[in-house]
Scaffold this active site. Structure first.
Site, PDB file in Angstrom:
ATOM      1  N   GLU A  86       0.828  -1.212   0.000  1.00  0.00           N
ATOM      2  CA  GLU A  86       0.000   0.000   0.000  1.00  0.00           C
ATOM      3  C   GLU A  86       0.861   1.260   0.000  1.00  0.00           C
ATOM      4  OE1 GLU A  86      -3.312   0.629  -0.219  1.00  0.00           O
ATOM      5  OE2 GLU A  86      -3.473  -1.473  -0.756  1.00  0.00           O
TER       6      GLU A  86
ATOM      7  N   CYS B 116     -12.592   2.359 -14.637  1.00  0.00           N
ATOM      8  CA  CYS B 116     -12.889   3.780 -14.459  1.00  0.00           C
ATOM      9  C   CYS B 116     -11.574   4.559 -14.441  1.00  0.00           C
ATOM     10  CB  CYS B 116     -13.673   3.990 -13.165  1.00  0.00           C
ATOM     11  SG  CYS B 116     -14.420   5.621 -13.069  1.00  0.00           S
TER      12      CYS B 116
HETATM   13 FE1  SF4 Z   1     -16.566   5.166 -14.028  1.00  0.00          FE
HETATM   14 FE2  SF4 Z   1     -19.138   5.726 -14.147  1.00  0.00          FE
HETATM   15 FE3  SF4 Z   1     -17.873   4.969 -16.335  1.00  0.00          FE
HETATM   16 FE4  SF4 Z   1     -18.331   3.256 -14.357  1.00  0.00          FE
HETATM   17  S1  SF4 Z   1     -19.817   4.236 -15.630  1.00  0.00           S
HETATM   18  S2  SF4 Z   1     -16.431   3.507 -15.510  1.00  0.00           S
HETATM   19  S3  SF4 Z   1     -18.100   4.548 -12.570  1.00  0.00           S
HETATM   20  S4  SF4 Z   1     -17.510   6.816 -15.175  1.00  0.00           S
END
Ligand code: SF4
Length: 365
Positions: A45, A200
């Site tokens: 970490e 994301c």
């Molecule tokens: Fe990120 Fe929202 Fe796209 Fe999912 S839908 S990858 S949480 S931006």
């Protein structure tokens, strides 16, 4: 806890989606996911702060091989620790790791505290790192909020403001607590980190494959690229210095250890002076050594998180010692052998310059 958000997702639903995704796509073979214990999670970490997984893996493996447990780390010389850290940057992390290991051995018989507040009181362990240690190694429902998780939660709830801001962080912590499950805490923690790191992502998130897309406010309102919002711009100040690379007759190079705090704290460096200073007279005055300038090497810029440093390296030849002066007496110094290097921690620009000197020394004239 009250939430003003009218678009809250039930934690059980969110968790189920995250777990299903993790079971199929999550990372399960990272080195710190094997033989899990608090020590290994802690080291990983700390290394993963500001650094990507692929960069961390070889550093983690070398570190664990040399210091397989907290006792080995506590007993190590700080220079060995800094040497293994060379290239990872943010060296305060390595110094804190070492100091923290010593405290855990001295005050906790080598066992990591199992209370969040006690862990947070140790050097270099913030709330997110403590949460990760307890969730992954101890099965506690302690959320994390590293850069990846921040990004997911910020987009999921279209949180306004820069995530480094205190108020925004508090809001994000509330979401992190809200979604944290009581079971499978290690998998959930890893899943959230993986979701941020692989789906994301900062640029070009793969929303089509995201398990929580249906709930994502940024996605549903077509604003993904607007989140997270950036830090208000501030120009970094510029500083400059001369690094004096002094070689003796044996072609060894004078290095001195920097004070434990401040930039490159505890690492070994060339003597450094202000750009307006004439280095030969300065070295004679403060170090008691006679030198002459051989060559001024090309200047380059090294950027720290809070300023730019323009470095002007000066190659110098050591002629003789007059009288040992204060700087040589108060700061640890060595004549560094570039062919058979001593075990010392070096900042990346110093390592680069030493490499340059080594390569040039090997070139046929
Ligand atoms: Fe990120 Fe929202 Fe796209 Fe999912 S839908 S990858 S949480 S931006």
């Amino acid at each position: 806890m009250q939430y003003s958000d009218s678009f809250m997702i039930k934690p059980a639903v969110f968790q189920r989606r995250v777990f299903n995704w993790f079971d199929k796509h999550g990372r399960k073979n990272l080195p710190w996911q094997q033989q899990i214990n608090a020590y290994r999670v802690w080291v990983s970490e700390i290394m993963l702060q500001q650094t990507q997984v692929n960069t961390v893996i070889p550093y983690f493996l070398r570190f664990i091989e040399q210091f397989p447990n907290v006792f080995a780390l506590a007993q190590a010389d700080i220079n060995e620790v800094l040497e293994l850290w060379t290239g990872l940057g943010y060296y305060a992390r390595a110094r804190n790791l070492h100091r923290c290991a010593q405290i855990i051995c001295a005050n906790y018989a080598g066992k990591f505290p199992r209370e969040l507040d006690t862990l947070i009181s140790l050097p270099g362990i913030g709330r997110s790192t403590a949460g990760a240690i307890l969730a992954i190694a101890e099965g506690q429902a302690t959320p994390i909020l590293d850069g990846n998780v921040k990004r997911v939660l910020t987009r999921l709830h279209a949180v306004e403001g820069w995530p480094g801001d205190n108020k925004v962080q508090q809001e994000l912590w509330r979401y992190a607590e809200y979604y944290m499950p009581e079971t499978r805490t290690a998998d959930y923690t890893q899943a959230m980190m993986d979701l941020g790191a692989t789906i994301c992502t900062r640029t070009k998130p793969n929303c089509e494959r995201c398990p929580v897309q249906i709930y994502c406010q940024a996605y549903q309102t077509n604003q993904v690229i607007n989140f997270p919002q950036s830090k208000p711009k501030k120009e970094l100040p510029e500083r400059s210095c001369q690094l004096l690379i002094i070689t003796n007759q044996q072609r060894n190079i004078l290095l001195e250890q920097r004070p434990p705090s401040g930039i490159w704290g505890g690492l070994w460096c060339f003597p450094q002076c202000d750009c307006a200073i004439e280095p030969v007279a300065w070295l004679k005055h403060y170090y008691g050594i006679h030198t002459q300038i051989v060559e001024k090497l090309p200047a380059f810029r090294h950027t720290f998180s809070h300023f730019h440093l323009d470095i002007y390296p000066v190659l110098m030849r050591h002629i003789s010692c007059a009288q040992v002066k204060q700087a040589m007496e108060t700061q640890p110094t060595i004549w560094y052998n570039v062919q058979r290097p001593q075990t010392v921690g070096l900042a990346a620009p110093i390592k680069r310059l030493l490499h340059h000197i080594k390569v040039n020394a090997e070139e046929p004239v």
